[in-house]
Design an enzyme around this catalytic site. Structure first.
Site: not given
Ligand code: FMN
Length: 198
Positions: A156-158
């Protein structure tokens, strides 16, 4: 007939929404599910979602009226305890034996080594590979706890790396396999009859 009683514990991770898919699947397939949530987990999903999916209010606050002994009763009730998702903080707290919330206290009252206790971590890959987290995982496994290891991939943080919550379908298959190996659950009524006869 109930296939088994699952104490489903959620901590504060973005993967809480994926855990809801697993809860729904368990309910649809005749498992009894009692949820427990940290206050952080409730930042990601609501009490109403957990109650709506399971038909039971989640256990959140140890000191809530009418639930004063649930930190003991629910451990006794469960056939399987699952922490899903397990945040880095909750996982590390369990390894230290800290009972400062419902999940930690239930863990301390649970018959570790006699009944199954499973943990499904979900976190950023740096949190997962942190020496504190890795030490905790080793310690928890040595106590007989099963780790449902996270998958590697997009986060989700990339970033990319290990820490993605195991897919709900894969966890469901593991739970089903566990209960199938145990044989059919014996209804309480029959057990009561057996006790009366003795
Ligand atoms: C948007 C957002 C997403 C987060 N996702 C995660 C996560 O996936 N895993 C994790 O370990 N912590 C994550 N955190 C941090 C935890 O929520 C935080 O450490 C919290 O104190 C955990 O509390 P708990 O273990 O008592 O639930 C996230 C925080 C935010 C704001």
């Amino acid at each position: 007939m109930s296939k088994g009683k699952i104490l489903f514990q959620l901590s504060g991770s973005i993967a809480c929404y994926k855990a809801c898919a697993l809860i729904s699947k368990l309910i649809q397939n005749d498992f009894e599910v009692q949820t427990v949530a940290t206050s952080s987990a409730l930042e990601f999903i609501g009490r109403s979602t957990l109650e709506g999916l399971t038909g039971r209010p989640p256990f959140v606050n140890l000191y809530e009226s009418q639930r004063a002994m649930d930190h003991i009763h629910l451990s006794r009730w469960a056939d399987l305890a699952l922490v899903c998702p397990a945040s880095a903080s909750t996982l590390n707290k369990l390894a230290l034996g800290l009972g400062d919330d419902a999940i930690g206290t239930l863990f301390l009252s649970y018959e570790i080594g006699h009944k199954p206790y499973w943990i499904a971590p979900a976190m950023n890959h740096k949190m997962f590979l942190h020496p504190a987290t890795q030490d905790s995982l080793r310690k928890l496994q040595a106590w007989g706890i099963k780790i449902l290891y996270p998958e590697t991939g997009h986060q989700a943080c990339g970033e990319e790396g290990p820490g993605r919550l195991m897919e709900p379908e894969t966890m469901y298959a593991a739970i089903l396999k566990h209960f199938s190996a145990q044989g059919p659950q014996i209804p309480e009524k029959l057990l009561d009859g057996a006790r009366d006869d003795s």
